[in-house]
Design a protein around this motif. Structure first.
Motif, short mmCIF file in Angstrom:
data_model
loop_
_atom_site.label_atom_id
_atom_site.label_comp_id
_atom_site.label_asym_id
_atom_site.label_seq_id
_atom_site.Cartn_x
_atom_site.Cartn_y
_atom_site.Cartn_z
N THR A 68 0.84 -1.20 0.00
CA THR A 68 0.00 0.00 0.00
C THR A 68 0.87 1.24 0.00
O THR A 68 1.59 1.50 0.96
N ASP A 69 0.82 2.00 -1.09
CA ASP A 69 1.52 3.30 -1.15
C ASP A 69 2.93 3.19 -0.56
O ASP A 69 3.28 3.93 0.37
N PRO A 70 3.76 2.27 -1.04
CA PRO A 70 4.99 1.93 -0.32
C PRO A 70 6.03 3.05 -0.25
O PRO A 70 6.18 3.84 -1.17
N VAL A 71 6.74 3.06 0.89
CA VAL A 71 7.89 3.96 1.06
C VAL A 71 9.11 3.08 1.30
O VAL A 71 9.12 2.24 2.20
N GLY A 83 6.34 3.31 -5.67
CA GLY A 83 6.68 3.79 -4.33
C GLY A 83 7.62 4.98 -4.32
O GLY A 83 8.17 5.38 -5.33
N ARG A 84 7.77 5.55 -3.10
CA ARG A 84 8.66 6.69 -2.87
C ARG A 84 9.88 6.21 -2.10
O ARG A 84 9.88 5.14 -1.51
N THR A 85 10.93 7.04 -2.09
CA THR A 85 12.11 6.71 -1.28
C THR A 85 12.41 7.86 -0.32
O THR A 85 12.06 9.00 -0.59
N ASP A 86 13.04 7.53 0.78
CA ASP A 86 13.46 8.54 1.75
C ASP A 86 14.60 7.94 2.57
O ASP A 86 14.87 6.74 2.47
N ILE A 142 19.50 7.85 15.44
CA ILE A 142 18.82 8.04 14.16
C ILE A 142 17.88 9.24 14.25
O ILE A 142 17.14 9.37 15.21
N GLU A 143 17.93 10.08 13.23
CA GLU A 143 16.95 11.17 13.16
C GLU A 143 15.89 10.82 12.12
O GLU A 143 16.22 10.26 11.07
N PRO A 144 14.63 11.15 12.41
CA PRO A 144 13.54 10.72 11.53
C PRO A 144 13.66 11.21 10.10
O PRO A 144 14.23 12.27 9.84
N ALA A 145 13.09 10.43 9.19
CA ALA A 145 13.00 10.84 7.80
C ALA A 145 11.86 11.84 7.65
O ALA A 145 11.10 12.07 8.59
N THR A 146 11.74 12.45 6.49
CA THR A 146 10.78 13.54 6.33
C THR A 146 9.43 13.08 5.77
O THR A 146 8.42 13.72 5.97
N GLU A 189 16.53 0.96 15.57
CA GLU A 189 16.53 2.38 15.96
C GLU A 189 15.77 3.20 14.93
O GLU A 189 15.04 4.13 15.26
N ALA A 190 15.96 2.86 13.65
CA ALA A 190 15.29 3.61 12.58
C ALA A 190 13.77 3.47 12.72
O ALA A 190 13.04 4.46 12.65
N ILE A 191 13.33 2.24 12.98
CA ILE A 191 11.89 2.00 13.09
C ILE A 191 11.33 2.72 14.32
O ILE A 191 10.26 3.33 14.27
N ALA A 192 12.12 2.70 15.41
CA ALA A 192 11.66 3.38 16.64
C ALA A 192 11.59 4.90 16.44
O ALA A 192 10.82 5.58 17.13
N ALA A 193 12.39 5.42 15.51
CA ALA A 193 12.42 6.88 15.30
C ALA A 193 11.27 7.38 14.42
O ALA A 193 11.13 8.58 14.21
N LEU A 194 10.46 6.45 13.92
CA LEU A 194 9.34 6.87 13.05
C LEU A 194 8.33 7.65 13.86
O LEU A 194 7.95 7.23 14.95
N GLY A 195 7.89 8.76 13.32
CA GLY A 195 6.88 9.56 14.02
C GLY A 195 5.51 8.91 13.98
O GLY A 195 4.76 8.93 14.95
#
Ligand code: R5P
Length: 283
Positions: free
Chosen positions: A151-154, A176-179, A194-198, A221-227
């Motif tokens: 679904t609308d993959p990132v 999909g999009r990339t970030d 890790i700082e969150p992606a935009t 850490e990346a997954i935990a940083a998701l808003g």
């Protein structure tokens, strides 16, 4: 003949099947003092040694296989390195430290006519080899096992350095999009920040893509940083080192599924690097 080391059995077997070449049965013994000794069957004109450099023993096995196949009659030796360990040490980060990737490359070059290096962490390490060396990029294979109904993959990389990898997988998937996140690692402690992606990931399927998963620290850490809360979270990695309980760490971080290639044979190795290696060997 395809001559796989003990750690490259899966990819070596697949390679032999695709190329319709014989697969060598290699005998590996360990002496009481810890030394290794390999034994290979008689060789034809060309021997393809398939072996990584992920640990000291694996590197010794690779060097012994190169020497053994020549002794056993091979005129030409090609060395396929599914996972080039020590590739992250591509420079001396502190004075007094070695350029480990260069030391590995020099040693490997002495026993071979040609090297195929599968998706190395730093492509520039190819220049450390002193024989004809090609990079075989297998990242696009990671699109194969992904669910067809994303679904609308990132496609997200845990640091800017892996954004091209995320783009390759996105392109192979076709949607999909990339970030990318911003990652900072403390060289002394190994701790990752890790700082969150935009991009907004709420209710979208997220595929976190990296070349290597070792401890799983970077990914979790990346997954935990998701808003926001994504719909589903998948991890896709070329080289599944998976040390120190990495898989449980990812599961605890809320990952729905992990997909990897067989450059390192793990339970998550659901797609093979062999077709791309076979294509390069046919060239
Ligand atoms: C480093 O830059 C690599 O691309 C990976 O992000 C790193 O090796 C992953 O290591 P770990 O799983 O231990 O965080």
């Amino acid at each position: 003949m395809i001559v796989p080391s003990t750690s490259a059995q899966a990819v070596g077997t697949e390679l032999a099947a695709i190329l319709e070449e014989p697969l060598a049965s290699v005998d590996v013994r360990r002496f009481a003092d810890g030394e290794l000794l390999v034994e290979v069957p008689p060789q034809g004109d060309r021997a393809v040694v398939v072996a990584g450099t992920g640990s000291s023993d694996v590197l010794v096995e690779l060097l012994q296989l190169q020497d053994a196949v020549r002794e056993a009659g091979a005129e030409e030796v090609v060395t396929v390195i599914p996972y080039m360990g020590y590739a992250r040490q591509d420079q001396a980060f502190e004075s007094g430290q070695p350029v480990s990737a260069r030391a590995m490359a020099k040693a490997i070059s002495t026993g071979t006519d040609r090297v195929l290096l599968v998706s190395p962490h730093e492509p520039s390490i190819r220049d450390f080899f002193t024989v004809d060396t090609e990079i075989v990029d297998v990242a696009s294979q990671l699109a194969d096992p992904l669910p067809a109904d994303l679904t609308d993959p990132v496609f997200l990389s845990p640091d800017r350095g892996a954004i091209e990898l995320a783009e390759t997988v996105r392109d192979a998937y076709g949607d999909g999009r990339t970030d990318a996140f911003e990652k900072h690692r403390d060289r002394e402690t190994g701790a990752v920040e890790i700082e969150p992606a935009t991009l907004d990931v709420a209710d979208r399927d997220l595929i976190v893509v990296d070349d290597i998963v070792a401890t799983g620290g970077t990914m979790s850490e990346a997954i935990a940083a998701l808003g926001e809360e994504p719909a589903r979270v998948f991890v896709a990695t070329v080289h599944p080192l998976f040390v120190d309980g990495a898989l449980s760490k990812l599961q605890n971080a809320g990952v729905d599924a992990v997909y990897a290639t067989d450059t390192i044979d793990r339970s998550v190795s659901v797609t093979s690097a062999a077709p791309a290696i076979a294509a390069a060997l046919r060239d």
